[in-house]
Design an enzyme around this catalytic site. Structure first.
Site, PDB file in Angstrom:
ATOM      1  N   ASP A   1       0.872  -1.171   0.000  1.00  0.00           N
ATOM      2  CA  ASP A   1       0.000   0.000   0.000  1.00  0.00           C
ATOM      3  C   ASP A   1       0.910   1.223   0.000  1.00  0.00           C
ATOM      4  O   ASP A   1       1.577   1.512   0.992  1.00  0.00           O
ATOM      5  CB  ASP A   1      -0.888  -0.020   1.236  1.00  0.00           C
ATOM      6  CG  ASP A   1      -1.768   1.221   1.364  1.00  0.00           C
ATOM      7  OD1 ASP A   1      -1.702   2.109   0.484  1.00  0.00           O
ATOM      8  OD2 ASP A   1      -2.519   1.313   2.354  1.00  0.00           O
ATOM      9  N   VAL A   2       0.950   1.954  -1.119  1.00  0.00           N
ATOM     10  CA  VAL A   2       1.902   3.060  -1.243  1.00  0.00           C
ATOM     11  C   VAL A   2       1.583   4.227  -0.320  1.00  0.00           C
ATOM     12  O   VAL A   2       2.405   5.133  -0.157  1.00  0.00           O
ATOM     13  CB  VAL A   2       1.999   3.562  -2.703  1.00  0.00           C
ATOM     14  CG1 VAL A   2       2.501   2.460  -3.621  1.00  0.00           C
ATOM     15  CG2 VAL A   2       0.672   4.133  -3.183  1.00  0.00           C
TER      16      VAL A   2
ATOM     17  N   TYR B   1      -7.682  15.222  -8.215  1.00  0.00           N
ATOM     18  CA  TYR B   1      -6.763  14.438  -9.045  1.00  0.00           C
ATOM     19  C   TYR B   1      -5.757  15.340  -9.749  1.00  0.00           C
ATOM     20  O   TYR B   1      -4.549  15.051  -9.776  1.00  0.00           O
ATOM     21  CB  TYR B   1      -7.568  13.635 -10.068  1.00  0.00           C
ATOM     22  CG  TYR B   1      -6.741  12.791 -11.000  1.00  0.00           C
ATOM     23  CD1 TYR B   1      -6.157  11.610 -10.558  1.00  0.00           C
ATOM     24  CD2 TYR B   1      -6.554  13.158 -12.337  1.00  0.00           C
ATOM     25  CE1 TYR B   1      -5.402  10.824 -11.417  1.00  0.00           C
ATOM     26  CE2 TYR B   1      -5.804  12.382 -13.193  1.00  0.00           C
ATOM     27  CZ  TYR B   1      -5.230  11.221 -12.732  1.00  0.00           C
ATOM     28  OH  TYR B   1      -4.476  10.441 -13.584  1.00  0.00           O
TER      29      TYR B   1
ATOM     30  N   LYS C   1      -1.587  15.260  -9.346  1.00  0.00           N
ATOM     31  CA  LYS C   1      -0.669  14.992 -10.453  1.00  0.00           C
ATOM     32  C   LYS C   1       0.240  16.188 -10.737  1.00  0.00           C
ATOM     33  O   LYS C   1       1.390  16.018 -11.161  1.00  0.00           O
ATOM     34  CB  LYS C   1      -1.465  14.604 -11.701  1.00  0.00           C
ATOM     35  CG  LYS C   1      -2.125  13.237 -11.599  1.00  0.00           C
ATOM     36  CD  LYS C   1      -1.086  12.134 -11.421  1.00  0.00           C
ATOM     37  CE  LYS C   1      -1.700  10.749 -11.448  1.00  0.00           C
ATOM     38  NZ  LYS C   1      -0.687   9.670 -11.360  1.00  0.00           N
TER      39      LYS C   1
END
Length: 304
Positions: free
Chosen positions: A98-99, A200, A204
């Site tokens: 799980d990052v 999102y 990013k």
């Protein structure tokens, strides 16, 4: 206060690669994009990650450790079985990681570097994309997006760089240089019309600055850090119902008239992982069929 130290012309970790004599044209071409050493791919059990794993193995990676969640591994059993069959001489590992968890990333990298004998390339492809009106999303929603896409990428890069106790085979300690590649997005450069994707897009955009900052900070160690910004790509992530409305609009806004496929992102991955990308660091490669160019042309036309 920690001060940045850049590399020098005499540093062998950043010097040009020595030329290999006596190679045929075909051998020289293959050598240019050859992958040497071992790779960790986060989010490697689906979409862009899985396509990249195969491409890296095709270009000679000695070992690949795939990080992903158990449910994703379960869905990708057939593809993973095919990898083991197609590359019997490569060391292929799978780790449930799980990052968003520092402890999970630490244990995963520790297992990977011990199992493969070191790590030379890190591809951070783990990510989530969920839409939501900015006036309605919860802080839990916001944090989940940021923790997975941005903080998760940082945790993996930091750990692979140098963060595992009692292990001398992370990139900096190895003293051999390396390459770290983050998967950013077209969304890092502009809003993703017509989907409400503020969380999102912000996550990013953070990837772009993460790559440029680490590229400068770790250049002295011969570690190149770059990002790739895919445009509208057909992956399991874009097959969900919430993206159905946008797909026709995305195709219309792409000069090439279609969405891309995962395989079309693997070329830059291979280049940045190989000697072909030796002098490339701190940049973002956009793979979008021209949609960003069309966006700017449209915006310039509207503002005249």
């Amino acid at each position: 206060m920690g001060l940045m130290k850049l590399s020098t012309a005499t540093n062998p970790l950043t010097a040009p690669l020595p030329k290999k004599e006596g190679l045929s044209p075909a051998e020289r071409a293959a050598e240019r994009f050859a992958i040497s050493g071992n790779v960790i791919v986060t989010g490697g059990a689906g979409g862009l990650g899985l396509a990249s794993v195969r491409a890296l193995l095709e270009h000679g990676a000695a070992g690949v450790c795939i990080f992903d969640l158990p449910a994703r591994f379960e869905k990708a059993q057939a593809e993973l079985h095919a990898l083991h069959n197609d590359f019997p001489n490569a060391k292929i590992m799978e780790g449930a990681v799980d990052v968003t968890s520092e402890e999970s990333v630490l244990r995963g990298v520790e297992s990977a570097v011990k199992g493969m004998g070191g790590v030379h390339v890190l591809l951070c492809a783990a990510g989530v994309a969920k839409d939501g009106d900015a006036t309605e999303i919860t802080m839990e929603f916001w944090r989940h997006i940021q923790d997975t896409n941005t903080t998760g990428s940082f945790l993996c890069a930091r750990t692979v760089g140098r963060w595992v106790p009692d292990v001398d085979r992370e990139m900096i300690k190895q003293g051999q240089g390396g390459s770290i590649i983050f998967i950013a997005s077209l969304a890092a450069h502009r809003a993703v019309f017509p989907v409400n994707h503020t969380a999102y897009c912000v996550s990013k955009a953070g990837i772009l600055q993460l790559a440029t900052s680490l590229a400068a900070e770790w250049a002295q160690h011969g570690i190149r850090v770059n990002s790739i910004s895919p445009g509208y790509i057909e992956t399991p992530m874009t097959q969900v119902e919430e993206f159905a409305l946008g797909k026709k609009i995305w195709e219309d806004r792409t000069p090439m008239g279609r969405m891309g496929v995962a395989e079309e992102v693997t070329g830059p991955v291979v280049m940045l992982s190989s000697g072909a990308g030796r002098f490339i660091t701190g940049i973002d490669i956009i793979v979008d069929g021209g949609s960003l160019t069309k966006y700017y042309v449209m915006m310039m036309t509207l503002t005249r």
